[in-house]
Design a protein around this motif. Sequence first.
Motif, PDB file in Angstrom:
ATOM      1  N   GLY A   1       3.482 -10.746   3.656  1.00 52.05           N
ATOM      2  CA  GLY A   1       3.314 -11.012   5.085  1.00 52.05           C
ATOM      3  C   GLY A   1       3.047  -9.806   5.954  1.00 52.05           C
ATOM      4  N   GLN A   2       2.955  -8.598   5.380  1.00 51.10           N
ATOM      5  CA  GLN A   2       2.766  -7.392   6.190  1.00 51.10           C
ATOM      6  C   GLN A   2       1.374  -6.817   6.012  1.00 51.10           C
ATOM      7  OE1 GLN A   2       5.806  -4.721   7.320  1.00 51.10           O
ATOM      8  NE2 GLN A   2       7.073  -5.436   5.651  1.00 51.10           N
ATOM      9  N   GLY A   3       0.689  -6.586   7.123  1.00 52.29           N
ATOM     10  CA  GLY A   3      -0.668  -6.095   7.090  1.00 52.29           C
ATOM     11  C   GLY A   3      -1.654  -7.221   7.300  1.00 52.29           C
TER      12      GLY A   3
ATOM     13  N   VAL B   1       0.810  -1.223   0.000  1.00 57.07           N
ATOM     14  CA  VAL B   1       0.000   0.000   0.000  1.00 57.07           C
ATOM     15  C   VAL B   1       0.840   1.270   0.000  1.00 57.07           C
ATOM     16  CG1 VAL B   1      -2.069  -0.955   1.052  1.00 57.07           C
ATOM     17  CG2 VAL B   1      -0.243  -0.142   2.521  1.00 57.07           C
ATOM     18  N   GLY B   2       2.148   1.157   0.153  1.00 53.93           N
ATOM     19  CA  GLY B   2       2.985   2.348   0.201  1.00 53.93           C
ATOM     20  C   GLY B   2       2.885   3.198  -1.052  1.00 53.93           C
TER      21      GLY B   2
ATOM     22  N   ARG C   1     -10.702  -0.319  -2.747  1.00 58.06           N
ATOM     23  CA  ARG C   1     -11.289  -1.392  -3.542  1.00 58.06           C
ATOM     24  C   ARG C   1     -10.390  -2.626  -3.651  1.00 58.06           C
ATOM     25  NH1 ARG C   1     -13.214   0.545  -9.106  1.00 58.06           N
ATOM     26  NH2 ARG C   1     -14.026  -1.592  -9.116  1.00 58.06           N
ATOM     27  N   ALA C   2      -9.084  -2.431  -3.665  1.00 53.69           N
ATOM     28  CA  ALA C   2      -8.185  -3.588  -3.767  1.00 53.69           C
ATOM     29  C   ALA C   2      -8.308  -4.487  -2.539  1.00 53.69           C
ATOM     30  CB  ALA C   2      -6.742  -3.113  -3.928  1.00 53.69           C
ATOM     31  N   ILE C   3      -8.452  -3.870  -1.370  1.00 56.53           N
ATOM     32  CA  ILE C   3      -8.596  -4.640  -0.134  1.00 56.53           C
ATOM     33  C   ILE C   3     -10.004  -5.210  -0.020  1.00 56.53           C
ATOM     34  CG2 ILE C   3      -8.423  -4.557   2.381  1.00 56.53           C
ATOM     35  CD1 ILE C   3      -5.763  -4.262   0.934  1.00 56.53           C
TER      36      ILE C   3
END
Length: 262
Positions: free
Chosen positions: A211-213, A12-13, A142-144
């Motif tokens: 693996g992050q989030g 997401v950065g 929307r991606a999430i």
Amino acid sequence: MWAAGEAYEPYVGRWSRLVAAEFVRRLAAAPGGSWRDIGCGTGAVARAVLAAAAPRRVVGVDPAESYVRHARRHLAGPRADFVVGDALALPFPDGRATAAVSGLVLNFVPDPARAAAEMVRVVGPGGTVAVYLWDYGEGGMRAIRAFWDAARALDRRAEALDEAVRFPLAGRKPLRELLTGAGLAGVETGEITVPTRFRDFDDYWGPFLGGQGPAPAYVASLPEDHRAELRERLRATLPRACDGSIRLTARAWTAWGARPPG
């Protein structure tokens, strides 16, 4: 959950930087201010402050040493520094900053009200406190949203892990109430929507393997066959352009106010 800037950036950065730039621009701060970036992560907000607000100084704070190292490596200079610290006990004196900002962080803090109070504490009278969070609850990220819709269709466990369920703070009204409750005056809210274009399905799916989030951590917990099933469901349901790209949008809710005089 959040440990390495290199994995955060493709997840997401890259979209956070777009929101941060517009977020800082809308604050219309006078040049020469002293800023604090709470939960600075890889430095997206601090970078936007340096580019758009002409600060005298900006100091970012984050509990993860790896993020602080990442931000120092890419941004530290005469006007910027980054330190390890806790949003619930900021390592700054009272009333010295002209602005305290926080992007995509307060929903992960165990006591958001205390964090907001700390942000108010470190700015002087008339100083700005401003925050933003992704819109999980109304599907603006929307991606999430597409990810959790697919995961929940395949696995009952996913419902409790969905950010829309876990993070009720991520909404216009809750953010307004948070800042008003912290004693800020003239609290306003808004929204920022940015395009999130993925080159192809691999560009979308690959960051979920970092693996992050919450969502990538869920993917890491799955057996390989379940992970493959989720991947193929997403591949079949995400909208594709003629060139194979996936063109979505991401919305963030924003809120800001001023510390009253006296």
